[in-house]
Design a protein around this motif. Structure first.
Motif, mmCIF file in Angstrom:
data_model
loop_
_atom_site.group_PDB
_atom_site.id
_atom_site.type_symbol
_atom_site.label_atom_id
_atom_site.label_comp_id
_atom_site.label_asym_id
_atom_site.label_seq_id
_atom_site.Cartn_x
_atom_site.Cartn_y
_atom_site.Cartn_z
ATOM 1 N N ALA A 11 0.752 -1.269 0.012
ATOM 2 C CA ALA A 11 -0.081 0.040 -0.089
ATOM 3 C C ALA A 11 0.919 1.295 0.108
ATOM 4 N N SER A 12 1.978 0.919 0.511
ATOM 5 C CA SER A 12 2.978 2.216 0.737
ATOM 6 C C SER A 12 3.810 2.375 -0.455
ATOM 7 N N GLY A 13 3.895 1.385 -1.121
ATOM 8 C CA GLY A 13 4.819 1.402 -2.500
ATOM 9 C C GLY A 13 6.299 1.173 -2.295
ATOM 10 N N VAL A 14 6.473 0.548 -1.128
ATOM 11 C CA VAL A 14 7.849 -0.140 -0.485
ATOM 12 C C VAL A 14 7.985 -1.392 -0.918
ATOM 13 N N VAL A 15 9.356 -1.825 -1.233
ATOM 14 C CA VAL A 15 9.456 -2.990 -1.434
ATOM 15 C C VAL A 15 9.551 -3.771 -0.071
#
Length: 94
Positions: free
Chosen positions: A36-40
């Motif tokens: 959801a946060s676009g972090v790996v």
């Protein structure tokens, strides 16, 4: 020019950040917060374990936003965990 070596306090802050984020996500899975946060997801897991002493501000910002926190709140919580007496004296926590 090489980056200066990280201090023990830098490592303490990294571990404290991990604890703050784990606590903030509560019952949500690391995978769902990362997506959801676009972090790996492996990056978020490493931060939560405290393995990343100095994560990027954009990564921390994205995760904080997804968790409903401001970066200021996250940093204040990290500072408090690292040195509660110092933050109390400076007025950041009561």
């Amino acid at each position: 020019m090489p980056r200066p070596a990280l201090t023990e306090q830098d490592h303490q802050k990294g571990r404290a950040l991990g604890l703050v984020l784990v606590q903030a996500r509560g019952a949500r899975s690391c995978d769902s917060v990362a997506r959801a946060s676009g972090v790996v997801v492996d990056t978020l897991r490493a931060i939560e374990r405290g393995s990343v002493a100095s994560p990027g501000v954009f990564v921390v910002s994205a995760v904080a936003r997804e968790l409903g926190l401001s970066v200021d709140q996250v940093l204040a919580d990290v500072a408090y965990r690292v040195d509660p007496d110092q933050t109390r004296m400076s007025g950041h926590r009561s």
